[in-house]
Enzyme design. Sequence first.
Site, PDB file in Angstrom:
ATOM      1  N   THR A  49      14.317  48.679  76.175  1.00  0.00           N
ATOM      2  CA  THR A  49      15.225  48.933  76.225  1.00  0.00           C
ATOM      3  C   THR A  49      15.894  47.967  76.693  1.00  0.00           C
ATOM      4  O   THR A  49      17.704  47.200  76.365  1.00  0.00           O
ATOM      5  CB  THR A  49      16.385  49.836  76.782  1.00  0.00           C
ATOM      6  OG1 THR A  49      15.693  51.669  76.356  1.00  0.00           O
ATOM      7  CG2 THR A  49      18.021  50.116  76.621  1.00  0.00           C
ATOM      8  N   TYR A 137       3.732  55.587  77.964  1.00  0.00           N
ATOM      9  CA  TYR A 137       5.156  55.189  77.480  1.00  0.00           C
ATOM     10  C   TYR A 137       4.544  55.945  75.909  1.00  0.00           C
ATOM     11  O   TYR A 137       3.413  55.086  75.276  1.00  0.00           O
ATOM     12  CB  TYR A 137       5.656  54.598  77.688  1.00  0.00           C
ATOM     13  CG  TYR A 137       6.574  54.216  77.258  1.00  0.00           C
ATOM     14  CD1 TYR A 137       7.597  55.295  76.299  1.00  0.00           C
ATOM     15  CD2 TYR A 137       7.233  52.988  76.760  1.00  0.00           C
ATOM     16  CE1 TYR A 137       8.313  55.102  75.733  1.00  0.00           C
ATOM     17  CE2 TYR A 137       8.339  52.570  76.324  1.00  0.00           C
ATOM     18  CZ  TYR A 137       9.295  53.841  75.197  1.00  0.00           C
ATOM     19  OH  TYR A 137       9.946  53.373  74.836  1.00  0.00           O
ATOM     20  N   LYS A 166       6.205  59.432  80.019  1.00  0.00           N
ATOM     21  CA  LYS A 166       7.107  59.603  79.257  1.00  0.00           C
ATOM     22  C   LYS A 166       7.165  59.892  77.168  1.00  0.00           C
ATOM     23  O   LYS A 166       6.804  58.800  76.993  1.00  0.00           O
ATOM     24  CB  LYS A 166       8.313  57.592  79.087  1.00  0.00           C
ATOM     25  CG  LYS A 166       8.693  57.689  78.344  1.00  0.00           C
ATOM     26  CD  LYS A 166       9.463  56.158  78.703  1.00  0.00           C
ATOM     27  CE  LYS A 166      11.188  56.183  77.222  1.00  0.00           C
ATOM     28  NZ  LYS A 166      11.811  54.978  77.309  1.00  0.00           N
ATOM     29  N   ILE A 208      13.865  59.284  80.602  1.00  0.00           N
ATOM     30  CA  ILE A 208      13.840  58.326  80.891  1.00  0.00           C
ATOM     31  C   ILE A 208      15.005  57.881  79.662  1.00  0.00           C
ATOM     32  O   ILE A 208      14.575  57.719  78.247  1.00  0.00           O
ATOM     33  CB  ILE A 208      12.550  57.017  80.725  1.00  0.00           C
ATOM     34  CG1 ILE A 208      11.440  58.334  82.236  1.00  0.00           C
ATOM     35  CG2 ILE A 208      12.922  56.115  80.584  1.00  0.00           C
ATOM     36  CD1 ILE A 208      10.038  57.171  81.993  1.00  0.00           C
TER      37      ILE A 208
END
Length: 296
Positions: A49, A137, A166, A208
């Site tokens: 992001t 991740y 995540k 998250i």
Amino acid sequence: MSTRQLRGSAVALVTPFHKDLTVDVEALIRLVEFHLEAGTDIIIPCGTTGESPTLTEAEQASIIRTVRDASKGRIIVGAGAGTNATVEAVRLAKNAEAAGAEAILSVAPYYNKPSQEGIYQHYRHVAEAVSVPIIIYNVPGRTGCNVDAATVLRLARDFANITAVKEATDNMQQIAELLDGRPEGFSVLTGEDPLILPFMAMGGDGVISVAANQIPGAIKRLVDSVSEGNLEEARKINRKYRRLLRLNFIESNPVPVKYALTRMGMLEETYRLPLVPLSAASKAEMDRELEILGLI
């Protein structure tokens, strides 16, 4: 840092740019202050992001330092620091730690299509290179590879500083395997805002979040409501913001959320190529929802 701290409401922070495409430090500090006021638990710049593929290493280090300094020790500061070449991922993780990151969000090696053993060895080298907690991740929709639950759990058992994952998938079977098999103190976080409620009801530890950029207080309340067993309140919050959570992905993240923040007066509508501004039709949809929610 206690591994139990890597839970709750974390924001995958956007990176604000000026029109000349330099990092807008003043806007970045405003965003940090926005999260301090809202009670966000963890702030993670330089991830997907945050447009990390378009940031130089010097910019990433500067952003991490700025966020750390602006947070004044009141919020956990993580940082995205990963890539698909293991040697480079190790260097990025070391750089992030040196810049003050208290945790590293390390993306699974993309494009290469490694085996599960290759993924294990990749994270082994990262874990052995730094002392701060590492968040695996897993985002197969972007990377083209899935980090299987067995691989995550093997890493969690073998390396004390691999303390969280995540899981940016809607694979509920894999999520259940992670939750059922994790060692004590290992956090399982979702990367899918629309799944916060069911994910946490299964025993997940938090999110998250992309939407926490726009509505940090609401995401914090949603996470806390589920954690406290107040599912009625959680359903109410989820129902109110469900459409916004979907609209944040009407086009490639982070384009929709940065447009929304522009309309909210938080930053300029500027992206680095290959990302381009939101289409007129998508802007109209986002505007309508922001108006309904009273955000503009």
